[in-house]
Design a protein around this motif. Sequence first.
Motif, short mmCIF file in Angstrom:
data_model
loop_
_atom_site.label_atom_id
_atom_site.label_comp_id
_atom_site.label_asym_id
_atom_site.label_seq_id
_atom_site.Cartn_x
_atom_site.Cartn_y
_atom_site.Cartn_z
N LYS A 176 0.83 -1.21 0.00
CA LYS A 176 0.00 0.00 0.00
C LYS A 176 0.87 1.27 0.00
N LEU A 177 1.89 1.27 0.83
CA LEU A 177 2.79 2.42 0.87
C LEU A 177 3.59 2.52 -0.42
N GLU A 178 3.98 1.38 -0.97
CA GLU A 178 4.73 1.38 -2.23
C GLU A 178 3.88 1.93 -3.37
N SER A 179 2.59 1.56 -3.37
CA SER A 179 1.69 2.07 -4.40
C SER A 179 1.53 3.59 -4.29
N GLN B 180 6.80 12.33 -1.17
CA GLN B 180 6.80 13.04 0.11
C GLN B 180 5.35 13.37 0.48
N PRO B 181 4.70 12.50 1.24
CA PRO B 181 3.29 12.71 1.57
C PRO B 181 3.09 13.89 2.51
N ASN C 160 -4.26 9.53 6.44
CA ASN C 160 -5.01 8.51 5.68
C ASN C 160 -4.24 7.19 5.59
N LEU C 161 -2.92 7.29 5.42
CA LEU C 161 -2.12 6.07 5.36
C LEU C 161 -2.08 5.35 6.71
N CYS D 170 -3.07 1.52 6.68
CA CYS D 170 -2.06 0.49 6.95
C CYS D 170 -2.00 0.06 8.40
N GLY D 171 -2.63 0.82 9.28
CA GLY D 171 -2.58 0.46 10.69
C GLY D 171 -1.22 0.71 11.32
N LYS D 172 -0.51 1.73 10.86
CA LYS D 172 0.80 2.06 11.40
C LYS D 172 0.76 3.44 12.03
N THR D 173 1.75 3.70 12.86
CA THR D 173 1.84 5.00 13.50
C THR D 173 2.44 6.02 12.54
N GLN D 174 2.34 7.28 12.91
CA GLN D 174 2.89 8.34 12.06
C GLN D 174 4.40 8.21 11.94
N ARG D 175 5.03 7.86 13.04
CA ARG D 175 6.49 7.72 13.03
C ARG D 175 6.92 6.60 12.10
#
Length: 420
Positions: A94-97, A105-106, A113-114, A118-123
Amino acid sequence: MFHFFLLHLCLRKMELLPDLWKEDFWLPPGVTWRDMEQLADSDRPRPQDLLIALPLALGFVALRYVFERFFAPPMARCLGVKNRLKVTATPSPKLESFYTQRSRQPTQSDIVNLMLLCGKTQRQIETWFRRRRNQDRPCQTKKFGEAAPFMHFHLLGLLLYFFLSSSLQRSWFWDHRDCWRQYPVQPMERAHYWYYMLELGFYGSLLLRISVDIKRKDFKEQVIHHLATIFLLSFSYCANYVRIGTLVMLLHDSSDILLESAKMFNYGAGWRKTCDTLFVVFAVVFLVTRLVIFPSKIIHTTLVLSMEVFEPFAGYYFFNILLMVLQALHIFWAGLILRMVCKFLKGKLEKDERSDEESEVEEDEEDKGGEENKDQGGDCYWEKSKDSLNSRLSMLTNSCVLNNLTNHRSSVVDRMRKAQ
């Protein structure tokens, strides 16, 4: 029906092709193509000669591939060029896409939104994008392999030109009015012919490899420069402006040699003084040749002195517009060089101003290495933190003990004095 349309279009182009070589476009009023035929075939430039530039461009592409594959690595090792270790990003479709299709650079809203997607933290997301950008960052060896052939080409071009040509003994080399006298009956030396063809082939190879070469901050300006140079060389050759075109190429090659040499030593280890010396010499030569000699001699010659021989025509405006485009690019790059000079005088020069965003990576990659170590290995990070904390505590304890002993000793001495 489509085939008939293509055939009709080709016939229309063939009818317009003779207008492309109309004398009013290429030559001054009163000058015809027959005037150039007074020279022998070996002494006059012919438009069909430009066709050799295409195989030369392909040859330069192949030569650069061979050089970067077999010769650049051992040269890089001799100069101490080392690649930095890169931490690869963990696979995440998902991040690769998002990285490949939308942005490298989001923004803050994209990160939010990511995080939900993806269920990940901002860091973790910021770290992933930083590492992914760092993967695409060109290594030092690739940068060195790109700068080395450029330096060798400009150097060999100048050496071959001066060895094979007697231009320094020609009056037009020093007196620019002679660039236009007896025009267009001006014989062309074979050294000028090969100098033109090699330069055209070289800049053609740069356009062919533009998709695989390192993209720097001035990528658009470089493309404009290459196109303007190719059009300038092609027009000046066909119109027999070979003398003034040779002077333009010599001015550019003189500073480009120093630039690529400074880059080569900048990528190596232990060559800082050599790189700084070459950079200072390059800055002086660039500013003098591009901002002083080029406008005051070359442009003044084509814009003013040429009018003493013939009246303005279409090619006159086309040629001078291209020279003005090059001069605008010279001013742009001079601004970057002056910024580097200011940093150099302050002792803060670390890299080329054109290269701070070569692959759009963050400048503080190294400064944030500690934060990446936290995400990369928690145990290793906490072990290092504990060791540093213990060492600081021990230093603090020792200092406290020494202070207590000193205070206790001074108090004992005071008591003995009072008892006496």
